[in-house]
Motif scaffolding. Sequence first.
Motif, PDB file in Angstrom:
ATOM      1  N   UNK A  40       0.833  -1.199   0.000  1.00  0.00           N
ATOM      2  CA  UNK A  40       0.000   0.000   0.000  1.00  0.00           C
ATOM      3  C   UNK A  40       0.870   1.253   0.000  1.00  0.00           C
ATOM      4  N   UNK A  41       0.251   2.410   0.206  1.00  0.00           N
ATOM      5  CA  UNK A  41       0.974   3.678   0.139  1.00  0.00           C
ATOM      6  C   UNK A  41       2.023   3.818   1.228  1.00  0.00           C
ATOM      7  N   UNK A  42       1.844   3.089   2.330  1.00  0.00           N
ATOM      8  CA  UNK A  42       2.817   3.158   3.420  1.00  0.00           C
ATOM      9  C   UNK A  42       3.883   2.070   3.330  1.00  0.00           C
ATOM     10  N   UNK A  43       3.823   1.264   2.281  1.00  0.00           N
ATOM     11  CA  UNK A  43       4.835   0.233   2.076  1.00  0.00           C
ATOM     12  C   UNK A  43       4.549  -1.087   2.748  1.00  0.00           C
ATOM     13  N   UNK A  44       3.351  -1.233   3.338  1.00  0.00           N
ATOM     14  CA  UNK A  44       3.015  -2.504   3.981  1.00  0.00           C
ATOM     15  C   UNK A  44       2.381  -3.460   2.981  1.00  0.00           C
ATOM     16  N   UNK A  45       2.672  -4.738   3.157  1.00  0.00           N
ATOM     17  CA  UNK A  45       2.164  -5.775   2.261  1.00  0.00           C
ATOM     18  C   UNK A  45       0.639  -5.832   2.370  1.00  0.00           C
ATOM     19  N   UNK A  46      -0.030  -5.952   1.233  1.00  0.00           N
ATOM     20  CA  UNK A  46      -1.485  -6.069   1.205  1.00  0.00           C
ATOM     21  C   UNK A  46      -1.880  -7.509   0.878  1.00  0.00           C
ATOM     22  N   UNK A  47      -3.186  -7.779   0.917  1.00  0.00           N
ATOM     23  CA  UNK A  47      -3.692  -9.128   0.668  1.00  0.00           C
ATOM     24  C   UNK A  47      -3.262  -9.623  -0.709  1.00  0.00           C
ATOM     25  N   UNK A  48      -2.818 -10.889  -0.769  1.00  0.00           N
ATOM     26  CA  UNK A  48      -2.319 -11.437  -2.028  1.00  0.00           C
ATOM     27  C   UNK A  48      -2.357 -12.967  -1.980  1.00  0.00           C
ATOM     28  N   UNK A  49      -2.123 -13.637  -3.111  1.00  0.00           N
ATOM     29  CA  UNK A  49      -2.302 -15.105  -3.185  1.00  0.00           C
ATOM     30  C   UNK A  49      -1.381 -15.928  -2.307  1.00  0.00           C
ATOM     31  N   UNK A  50      -0.306 -15.363  -1.792  1.00  0.00           N
ATOM     32  CA  UNK A  50       0.619 -16.174  -0.995  1.00  0.00           C
ATOM     33  C   UNK A  50      -0.011 -16.708   0.291  1.00  0.00           C
TER      34      UNK A  50
END
Length: 399
Positions: free
Chosen positions: A77-87
Amino acid sequence: MAERRLRSAASVAGTVAAVYLSARLVTTLFFWAAASLSGPTSRFGADATIPSLAMGWDAQWYWVIADRGYPSELPVNDTGQVTENPWAFMPLFPVLARTLGAVLGGYPAGAVVLALGAGYAASVVLFVLLRGRLGETASLWAVVLFANGPLAALFQMGYAESLLLVWLFLALWALQRRRFGWIYPLVVLMGFTRPGVLAFALLLGLYGIHRWMRRRVDPLPTPHIVHIIALGALATIVGFAWQVIAGVATGDPSAYLETELAWRRSWVGSEEQFVPFAGFVQASSLWFGIWGLPPMLGPIALAVLVVGAAALLVRAPQVRRLGPEIRLWGASYLVYLLAVFFPQSSVFRLLLPLTPVAAAVAVPPSRWWRIGMLVLCLGGQWLWIHEMLALGDTFYRIP
């Protein structure tokens, strides 16, 4: 002798098939009603259909994996944190569903047929798993309640739960009969179908302690010791393997953990870090606040719930009849959930692996008791389908 066994197996398969197919007809009726009730505020919209419901929510993530694979770069996201994803999702179900879909005309068909077939296979194995402990009548009723249970809609959705239950029930059956060689491949299959194989590693540790303490009345030969230790080590390795794979593929050693936290941070804030057992404590306070109750009472209620579950596993005669393997599995899986999960509306789905323990409700011989349990199961199933699929319009309606 072989012919008699074949006839017995065919009889079991046929009886369970009749139960399972009738249950699926009921669920299809519920799906039809939910699609009719779905409105513009629902995730599925006013034009929802039974197929669209079957491929909703997490089924979409499995479809993305089958179609595109896993990302080599984590979305942020805009703050550099990982967002929801297939992993966050394991690969075995989408790979098998894609293969099946190539024959059936598309991934959605392959995913639903795979879930349906795995649900039937799980029902058969559940009957066989319980029969030696509960007898045929109670075991069949356990299958009836399982096939019609509150989460039975998952047998007709593109979710991996039913496939996991096949491997789990087979592994518990093999552990009951001490056929340890069968468990090695099942541990790997479990580990790449759904998270949770670390709970099976804990089960093996507790099972080894149990066997050691009873070795004078139940001999514990050296080959059994070797198998228990080796299987526990394998389950532990497999349990952490996906984290390693995700880290290597993305270049970020914390890829899997950060991906899992992406779902939790939407509840508790962007600074959330993983601390074992903290999730349930945080959530108990959070949910009590949402319900208008004093948040400080949440952890107290959680402690009472944990003590109550432990008492059932240790003292309840219906549960004790299930045998040590199933009881130790129940304890192991509950400890695992407490350690790693942040409970929200999907917690009900994550309780499905406790099905062998829940089979204890089929033990009382009263026909009216069992019919009452069936009515409750069907009511719970419609409630789940109505809330998660027909409505599906707020944060506490996520399956």
